[in-house]
Design an enzyme around this catalytic site. Structure first.
Site, short mmCIF file in Angstrom:
data_model
loop_
_atom_site.label_atom_id
_atom_site.label_comp_id
_atom_site.label_asym_id
_atom_site.label_seq_id
_atom_site.Cartn_x
_atom_site.Cartn_y
_atom_site.Cartn_z
N SER A 179 0.78 -1.21 -0.02
CA SER A 179 0.01 -0.03 0.05
C SER A 179 0.87 1.24 0.13
O SER A 179 2.06 1.28 0.37
CB SER A 179 -0.82 -0.07 1.36
OG SER A 179 -1.34 1.14 1.44
N TYR A 191 -2.32 -1.81 10.22
CA TYR A 191 -2.28 -1.59 8.85
C TYR A 191 -1.07 -0.98 8.21
O TYR A 191 -0.19 -1.69 7.58
CB TYR A 191 -3.46 -0.60 8.39
CG TYR A 191 -3.62 -0.87 6.95
CD1 TYR A 191 -4.09 -1.91 6.25
CD2 TYR A 191 -3.22 0.14 6.04
CE1 TYR A 191 -4.17 -2.06 4.92
CE2 TYR A 191 -3.29 0.24 4.77
CZ TYR A 191 -3.80 -1.13 4.14
OH TYR A 191 -3.96 -1.33 2.77
#
Length: 333
Positions: A179, A191
């Site tokens: 990401s 995350y």
């Protein structure tokens, strides 16, 4: 004589400029040509994709199926598997897979061995992931970090290590979905940590196994409209995190902090999230079909023109940007 020397100097400078320009142009043309070359006989190659119930994984499976690949789709639920099979051709097969469960992964490996036979596994796409909970780091408990790391970090590592012998057999590819938040740590929770880990693991793996003809590619999507960025679960998790705080911690942030934080999340998601998921799956497909796949793929305009450039900036630039955007706690300095 001075005039002649001046003309000669100007001519030499022009020669360097033209020469440099020609070299850059030639380099770009060669890169574009090389980037366009594709492998042959895709209908004989097997690709295993994780996280295929919805989102990028589901769309990629349908895309690869149309392309002619033998797709092996790992789905978390029977409903997800059934829905995908109904939307694709006879060569796509599904298996139930929980990337946080060692036994489930090993069963998927044994099933895949029977499917691919002597051909081996051309591609492993580690797409399965989760984003929640996200929020201020102080709001997290250790289990909140673990719930994300088990999927996004340990799931990727365990899947790769178990499937690696089959990938070596085919001299294939590992495609890991990271990401832009694996470049810029913009919020708390597991995350960003997990995506930084995916970047690091992929770099280490690529350098360790390139001798065997295996390519390792990293997909770095920006913000897209998927279940990962859905506002309802994000807000629900933020309320859960807030409710588990002690009265002292709540008081330090102030009663209105949660509402302000949620408003900012809504603003960011509505303004930035792209609905065209093909921008990501096209990168994944290129990583699988290109004769010379790229090491990193940045998917989405926000990734290319905001997050990736920001990742090269001094840390203080990101710190200042986040200070401007995020709300200030009641008892801040």
């Amino acid at each position: 004589m001075d005039t002649e020397n001046t003309y000669e100097l100007i001519s030499n400078e022009n020669l360097w400029i033209y020469g440099t320009g020609a070299f850059v142009l030639l380099w770009i043309l060669v890169w574009l040509y090389r980037d366009s070359l594709e492998i042959e006989h895709v209908n004989q190659k097997y690709v295993f994709v994780t996280g295929c119930d919805s989102g990028f994984g589901n769309l990629l499976c349908r895309q690869l199926d149309r392309r002619g690949f033998r797709v092996l789709a790992g789905c978390l639920t029977e409903k997800g598997a059934d829905d995908l099979k109904r939307a694709t051709g006879p060569y796509l097969k599904t298996v139930l897979l929980d990337v946080t469960n060692t036994e489930s992964i090993q069963k998927a490996v044994e099933w895949t061995k029977k499917e691919v036979g002597e051909k081996g596994l051309w591609g492993l796409v580690n797409n399965a992931g989760r984003s929640l909970p996200m929020g201020p780091s102080e709001w997290m408990k250790i289990e909140d970090f673990n719930s994300t790391l088990k999927v996004n970090m340990f799931g990727v590592i365990e899947m790769t290590m178990n499937f690696l012998p089959l990938i070596k057999q085919a001299r294939g590819r590992v495609v890991n979905v990271a990401s832009v938040l694996g470049r810029v740590a913009a919020n708390g929770g597991g995350y960003c940590i997990s995506k930084f880990a995916v970047e690091s693991f992929s770099d280490c793996l690529r350098r360790d196994i390139h001798y065997f003809g295996i390519k390792v590619c990293i997909i770095e999507p920006g913000f897209f409209k998927t279940q990962v960025t859905s506002l309802e679960p994000i807000e629900r998790e933020l309320h859960r995190l807030w409710n588990q705080l002690t009265p002292e911690v709540k008081a330090s942030y102030g009663e209105k902090y949660l509402d302000k934080y949620i408003k900012i999340q809504r603003l960011i998601m509505n303004a930035v999230c792209d609905s065209d998921l093909n921008k990501v799956t096209n990168c994944m497909e290129h990583a699988l079909v290109a004769a010379y796949p790229r090491t990193r793929y940045s998917a989405g305009w926000d990734a290319k023109f905001a997050w990736i450039p920001l990742s090269y900036m001094p840390a203080c630039v990101v710190d200042i940007a986040l200070k401007v955007i995020m709300p200030r706690p009641a008892k801040s300095v």
